[in-house]
Design an enzyme around this catalytic site. Structure first.
Site, short mmCIF file in Angstrom:
data_model
loop_
_atom_site.label_atom_id
_atom_site.label_comp_id
_atom_site.label_asym_id
_atom_site.label_seq_id
_atom_site.Cartn_x
_atom_site.Cartn_y
_atom_site.Cartn_z
N CYS A 1 0.88 -1.27 -0.39
CA CYS A 1 -0.02 -0.20 0.19
C CYS A 1 1.01 1.26 -0.09
O CYS A 1 0.44 2.17 -0.66
CB CYS A 1 -1.35 -0.04 1.32
SG CYS A 1 -2.35 -1.03 1.16
N CYS B 1 -8.09 -2.69 -4.06
CA CYS B 1 -7.31 -3.89 -4.67
C CYS B 1 -7.97 -5.12 -4.99
O CYS B 1 -8.55 -5.99 -4.04
CB CYS B 1 -6.00 -3.87 -4.65
SG CYS B 1 -5.12 -2.13 -5.49
N CYS C 1 -6.42 -8.06 -2.11
CA CYS C 1 -7.01 -7.86 -1.04
C CYS C 1 -7.98 -7.43 -0.84
O CYS C 1 -8.59 -6.81 0.51
CB CYS C 1 -5.89 -6.56 -0.04
SG CYS C 1 -4.50 -6.50 -0.56
N CYS D 1 -5.64 1.58 4.39
CA CYS D 1 -4.13 0.98 3.26
C CYS D 1 -2.74 2.32 3.67
O CYS D 1 -2.43 2.01 3.36
CB CYS D 1 -4.93 1.10 2.01
SG CYS D 1 -5.14 3.11 1.69
#
Length: 253
Positions: free
Chosen positions: A129, A213, A216, A239
């Site tokens: 991240c 994303c 994840c 994140c």
């Protein structure tokens, strides 16, 4: 306050905690549209941009803000790990709403050095991240006084009590975060989508109420927080571009 923002840029923080408290008190009781109209028209937060994930409920914030400020930049963190559906949804909303889209990408050299095989998310999600979200956004907002976010208090326990105005704790510049939807509930969001015929993210109906994303993000089970599917199995709730207040540091609004 707007003139004070510009005066402070070279001499100290753009905003202080006291400024955030005053703004929250100033607009206490005002509905979201009234608050946004006043904040943007009077430049109370200085130079600003919208930060959007183009996730499940992003269309509401984008529609609200760009009806008042059509040219406001919309910053999208193009991490290289998004669902194809998210990228398609982004393009759909850009065309539908006429957005001033700015795609932010990771530094290519740093990515090659620290995530050559693209699998850092699997063993170091914080580091992934940082590379793909935190650093690109930090570069993009360096000259801004404020950002508008789509965070909502009901999304998770770490966002409960989220104020409309807060200081960005991820840097020391005193940048302001504006959370217009902080106190909106899911039925209000659904009604706004219906009233303005806004398209929904295609993955929302498939069990993804919060979409980040692809590696994840997982589906959310009945009874879980909307963000329970983010980084499942890790002790990670954000994140890094949004850092929750520590216990005892929550603003008293």
């Amino acid at each position: 306050m707007a003139s004070r923002v510009r005066d402070r840029i070279d001499t100290g923080p753009r905003f202080t905690q006291g400024d955030a408290i005053r703004l929250n008190n100033l607009f206490r009781g005002n509905d979201t549209q009234e608050m946004l109209a006043a904040v943007i028209a009077d430049r109370l937060v200085g130079d600003a941009a919208i930060v959007s994930s183009f996730g499940a409920e992003s269309a509401v914030l984008l529609h609200l803000v760009t009806r008042i400020a059509p040219d406001m930049p919309v910053l999208f963190l193009d991490t290289g790990k998004h669902f194809p559906e998210t990228l398609a949804y982004r393009d759909q909303l850009v065309e539908r709403l006429g957005l001033n889209l700015v795609n932010l990408t990771p530094d290519a050299e740093e990515l090659a050095a620290r995530d050559e095989n693209g699998l850092r998310w699997s063993y170091d999600p914080d580091g992934c991240c940082e590379l793909r979200k935190v650093k690109p956004l930090a570069r993009a907002v360096a000259g801004l006084d404020a950002t508008f976010t789509g965070r909502k208090g009901f999304q998770s326990s770490s966002r409960t009590g989220l104020p409309r105005f807060e200081i960005d704790t991820s840097d020391a510049e005193g940048r302001l975060k504006v959370n217009p939807l902080a106190n909106w509930a899911k039925p209000e969001l659904d009604a706004y989508f219906a009233d303005h015929a806004l398209p929904r993210h295609p993955l929302e109906a498939d069990g993804y109420p919060s979409i980040g994303c692809a590696p994840c993000t997982s589906k959310v089970r009945p009874g879980e927080d909307p963000r329970a599917g983010r980084w499942r199995g890790w002790e990670k709730v954000e994140c890094g571009i949004h850092i929750p207040a520590k216990p005892g540091e929550e603003p008293a609004f």
